[in-house]
Scaffold this active site. Structure first.
Site, PDB file in Angstrom:
ATOM      1  N   GLY A 122       0.846  -1.193   0.000  1.00  0.00           N
ATOM      2  CA  GLY A 122       0.000   0.000   0.000  1.00  0.00           C
ATOM      3  C   GLY A 122       0.875   1.235   0.000  1.00  0.00           C
ATOM      4  O   GLY A 122       1.997   1.226   0.516  1.00  0.00           O
ATOM      5  N   GLY A 188      25.759  -4.991  19.443  1.00  0.00           N
ATOM      6  CA  GLY A 188      24.674  -4.292  20.128  1.00  0.00           C
ATOM      7  C   GLY A 188      24.191  -5.089  21.324  1.00  0.00           C
ATOM      8  O   GLY A 188      23.629  -6.168  21.153  1.00  0.00           O
ATOM      9  N   ALA A 189      24.429  -4.564  22.532  1.00  0.00           N
ATOM     10  CA  ALA A 189      23.925  -5.232  23.742  1.00  0.00           C
ATOM     11  C   ALA A 189      22.663  -4.515  24.217  1.00  0.00           C
ATOM     12  O   ALA A 189      22.544  -4.093  25.355  1.00  0.00           O
ATOM     13  CB  ALA A 189      24.989  -5.238  24.838  1.00  0.00           C
ATOM     14  N   VAL A 191      18.141  -4.632  23.668  1.00  0.00           N
ATOM     15  CA  VAL A 191      17.107  -5.624  23.989  1.00  0.00           C
ATOM     16  C   VAL A 191      17.252  -6.877  23.128  1.00  0.00           C
ATOM     17  O   VAL A 191      17.236  -8.003  23.640  1.00  0.00           O
ATOM     18  CB  VAL A 191      15.698  -5.020  23.781  1.00  0.00           C
ATOM     19  CG1 VAL A 191      14.659  -5.888  24.438  1.00  0.00           C
ATOM     20  CG2 VAL A 191      15.625  -3.616  24.321  1.00  0.00           C
ATOM     21  N   GLU A 211      29.279  -3.921  22.409  1.00  0.00           N
ATOM     22  CA  GLU A 211      28.400  -2.759  22.591  1.00  0.00           C
ATOM     23  C   GLU A 211      29.239  -1.487  22.485  1.00  0.00           C
ATOM     24  O   GLU A 211      30.232  -1.330  23.203  1.00  0.00           O
ATOM     25  CB  GLU A 211      27.705  -2.860  23.961  1.00  0.00           C
ATOM     26  CG  GLU A 211      27.019  -1.608  24.442  1.00  0.00           C
ATOM     27  CD  GLU A 211      25.926  -1.080  23.506  1.00  0.00           C
ATOM     28  OE1 GLU A 211      25.061  -1.844  23.092  1.00  0.00           O
ATOM     29  OE2 GLU A 211      25.983   0.131  23.188  1.00  0.00           O
ATOM     30  N   VAL A 245      32.590  -1.649  16.457  1.00  0.00           N
ATOM     31  CA  VAL A 245      32.993  -2.527  15.349  1.00  0.00           C
ATOM     32  C   VAL A 245      33.410  -1.693  14.136  1.00  0.00           C
ATOM     33  O   VAL A 245      32.704  -0.782  13.730  1.00  0.00           O
ATOM     34  CB  VAL A 245      31.836  -3.483  14.979  1.00  0.00           C
ATOM     35  CG1 VAL A 245      32.152  -4.276  13.726  1.00  0.00           C
ATOM     36  CG2 VAL A 245      31.538  -4.416  16.147  1.00  0.00           C
ATOM     37  N   ASP A 321       5.729   1.686  15.321  1.00  0.00           N
ATOM     38  CA  ASP A 321       7.177   1.916  15.173  1.00  0.00           C
ATOM     39  C   ASP A 321       7.495   3.033  14.189  1.00  0.00           C
ATOM     40  O   ASP A 321       8.618   3.538  14.154  1.00  0.00           O
ATOM     41  CB  ASP A 321       7.875   0.634  14.685  1.00  0.00           C
ATOM     42  CG  ASP A 321       8.118  -0.366  15.803  1.00  0.00           C
ATOM     43  OD1 ASP A 321       7.570  -0.177  16.900  1.00  0.00           O
ATOM     44  OD2 ASP A 321       8.851  -1.346  15.563  1.00  0.00           O
ATOM     45  N   ALA A 329       5.358  -3.302  20.804  1.00  0.00           N
ATOM     46  CA  ALA A 329       4.104  -3.752  20.206  1.00  0.00           C
ATOM     47  C   ALA A 329       2.900  -3.136  20.923  1.00  0.00           C
ATOM     48  O   ALA A 329       1.967  -2.641  20.278  1.00  0.00           O
ATOM     49  CB  ALA A 329       4.038  -5.272  20.272  1.00  0.00           C
ATOM     50  N   HIS A 453      -0.231 -14.783  49.511  1.00  0.00           N
ATOM     51  CA  HIS A 453       1.009 -15.385  49.987  1.00  0.00           C
ATOM     52  C   HIS A 453       1.001 -16.876  49.671  1.00  0.00           C
ATOM     53  O   HIS A 453      -0.014 -17.523  49.879  1.00  0.00           O
ATOM     54  CB  HIS A 453       1.142 -15.186  51.497  1.00  0.00           C
ATOM     55  CG  HIS A 453       2.357 -15.865  52.065  1.00  0.00           C
ATOM     56  ND1 HIS A 453       3.631 -15.376  51.885  1.00  0.00           N
ATOM     57  CD2 HIS A 453       2.473 -17.010  52.782  1.00  0.00           C
ATOM     58  CE1 HIS A 453       4.498 -16.185  52.475  1.00  0.00           C
ATOM     59  NE2 HIS A 453       3.816 -17.188  53.033  1.00  0.00           N
TER      60      HIS A 453
END
Ligand code: FAD
Ligand code: NAD
Length: 481
Positions: A122, A188-189, A191, A211, A245, A321, A329, A453
């Protein structure tokens, strides 16, 4: 004559498909276009989240955690199982079945709610119409009173380590490995790096995370990040901070990969069998907009929206996003619901201050609201109370007595400003904190609430008591007055 709808959603990820269902529930005539293609060429609704994100990653996290516990922890419970073996094909097949079950579910939900699901591409045109290009079919122009852009995001590529789909992969590739890599590198450290690094570490890989930043999880409460890092290091995740890197070279077609990176003033190398690049995601805003739509993008390519997800063009909205805010999400879904209600003439808003975040590692990390460092920076007076899972009976029974719950409340009003959890089932425990904050509860409100409990939620209760120095099951320096 052109097909005409009240609303067209472009994108059927958790933002678009949820918005489309709500819009149909509101009595509107709705279409939802989605171009997602599986590896076998089939279309599927559900977007990144269902097909290559939240759901498959959680399926793998669950299976790998069970495998790990069977190998390392069953003996502690007095359970003898003999040699524990791994059938990776079966594990991956289970994951795939969960994904197809859920994506088929969206199709069924569309049908049940009267949403016209349109597989294909679309694109918003300058005229305000939507060009719909079905796979292999003839393109058509659709008319709509309102258009909602929900085309999501894609992995950010790294020029120093370009994806080749075999040795250097993105998160989708890392969900689909057919063999456990002996040595896995992750750039990349964040999520994704931590969740997928955990999966393959538990299944037997040696995992190194490179990282760039010198600080671990800077958006997370510092105390929580420190505690989490301690546990991850103990599990064998080799997290190298301050490592930038500069090059990744693949030998042959399948690797290994030689990674060069700068750390401080020196240059280091690392050889791995597979390399995952997980350095963030970027909005998919280019494909969805034709020339001249007058929908403004910001410098990073996000569609600019106001607090109700209205774009710079009347009758065009953007959610998920594709727009500012956390790439989560549930954030996208809530925006979808809000927009669907606003279009139907209802009152609606999203409370961005109470969106929970979770990292599904073991222990899990979950939080809502402001961190201690953010409150300090803005000069808000606060008090803090925490409670360790090591003093929680249920956590001990679970053999998961790690981490703590920490509650931050305003020093004068006692209103809860943030809740930060590292520990077992933190993803579930944080829901109580979200609800409390949604109702502008005070720490005392949680302290006065009866918690069953023995449950993990008692740690939240005790942390709330601790805000006022009244914890019952931990020795606190501060005395109740
Ligand atoms: P998406 O889910 O990306 O969906 C957008 C859809 O639009 C896609 O199907 C795409 O094909 C389609 N599309 C794009 N352009 C067009 C076009 N021109 N025409 C038609 N269709 C188009 N978030 C969480 O909250 N919890 C988690 O546990 C979690 N785990 C994750 C794990 C991984 C490995 C990854 C990668 C992400 C994870 N996320 C998680 C993030 C989550 O997946 C996203 O925040 C969420 O999917 C965003 O939803 P969305 O609807 O905005 O976009
Ligand atoms: P991220 O932003 O969480 O982490 C990326 C990390 O890569 C950061 O720590 C960053 O400093 C580092 N980095 C950036 N460039 C680098 C470089 N050149 N070299 C080394 N490190 C570098 O992004 P992600 O992990 O890719 O995840 C993308 C998005 O998906 C996130 O925004 C997240 O919200 C979402 N997601 C959510 C979940 C969840 O809710 N549990 C799970 C997975 C993904």
């Amino acid at each position: 004559m052109a097909r005409s709808f009240d609303v067209i959603f472009i994108g059927a990820g958790p933002a678009g498909y949820v918005g489309a269902i709500r819009a149909a529930q509101n009595g509107l005539k709705v279409a939802c276009i989605d171009s997602w293609k599986n590896r076998d060429g089939t279309n599927a609704f559900g977007g990144t989240c269902l097909n290559a994100g939240c759901i498959p990653s959680k399926a793998l996290l669950e299976s790998s955690e069970l495998y790990h516990r069977a190998r390392e922890e069953f003996a502690v419970h007095g359970i003898r199982v003999g040699e524990v073996g791994l059938d990776l094909a079966a594990l991956q097949a289970r994951k795939a079945k969960i994904v197809t079950g859920l994506t088929a579910g969206i199709k069924a939900l569309f049908q049940a709610n009267g949403v016209t699901g349109l597989p294909g591409r679309g694109r918003l045109l300058a005229s305000g119409k939507v060009a719909y290009s079905p796979e292999g079919g003839t393109s058509e122009e659709l008319e709509a009173r309102e258009v909602v852009l929900a085309s999501g995001s894609e992995p950010i590529p790294l020029s120093a380590a370009p994806f080749d789909g075999v040795a250097i992969v993105d998160s989708w590739g890392a969900l689909d490995f057919e063999a456990v890599p002996k040595r896995l590198g992750v750039i990349g450290a964040g999520v994704i790096g931590l969740e997928l690094g955990s999966v393959w570490r538990r299944l037997g890989s040696e995992v190194v995370l490179l990282e760039a930043l010198p600080e671990f999880l800077p958006a997370v409460d510092t105390q929580v990040a420190k505690e989490a890092l301690r546990h991850f290091a103990r599990q064998g995740l080799d997290i190298r901070l301050g490592s930038l890197v500069t090059e990744a070279k693949v030998s042959g077609k399948k690797g290994p990969v030689l990674v060069r990176y700068r750390k401080g003033t020196g240059e280091e190398t690392l050889e791995v069998d597979r390399l995952v690049v997980a350095v963030g995601r970027r909005p998919r805003s280019r494909d969805v907009l034709a020339e001249g739509t007058e929908v403004r993008l910001d410098a990073r390519g996000f569609v600019e929206v106001d607090d109700r997800c209205r774009t710079s063009r009347a009758h065009v909205w953007a959610i998920g996003d594709l727009v500012r805010g956390p790439m989560l999400a549930h954030k996208g879904s809530e925006e979808g619901v809000m927009v669907a209600d606003l279009i139907a003439g209802r009152n609606a808003e999203v409370n961005y201050a109470t969106i929970p975040s979770v990292i599904y590692t073991a222990p899990e990390v979950a939080w809502v609201g402001k961190t201690e460092q953010a409150l300090q920076k803005e000069g808000t007076p606060f008090k803090a109370g925490s409670f360790p899972f090591s003093a929680n009976g249920r956590a001990k029974a679970l053999e998961a007595a790690q981490g703590f719950v920490k509650i931050l409340a305003h020093r004068e009003t006692d209103e809860i400003l943030g809740v930060h959890i590292v520990g077992p089932a933190a993803s579930e425990l944080v829901a109580e904190a979200v609800l409390a904050m949604e109702f502008q509860a005070s720490a005392e409100d949680i302290a006065l609430t009866v918690h069953a409990h023995p449950t993990l939620s008692e740690a939240t209760h005790e942390a709330a008591l601790a805000v006022d120095g009244r914890s019952l099951h931990a020795i606190q320096k501060k005395k109740a007055d």
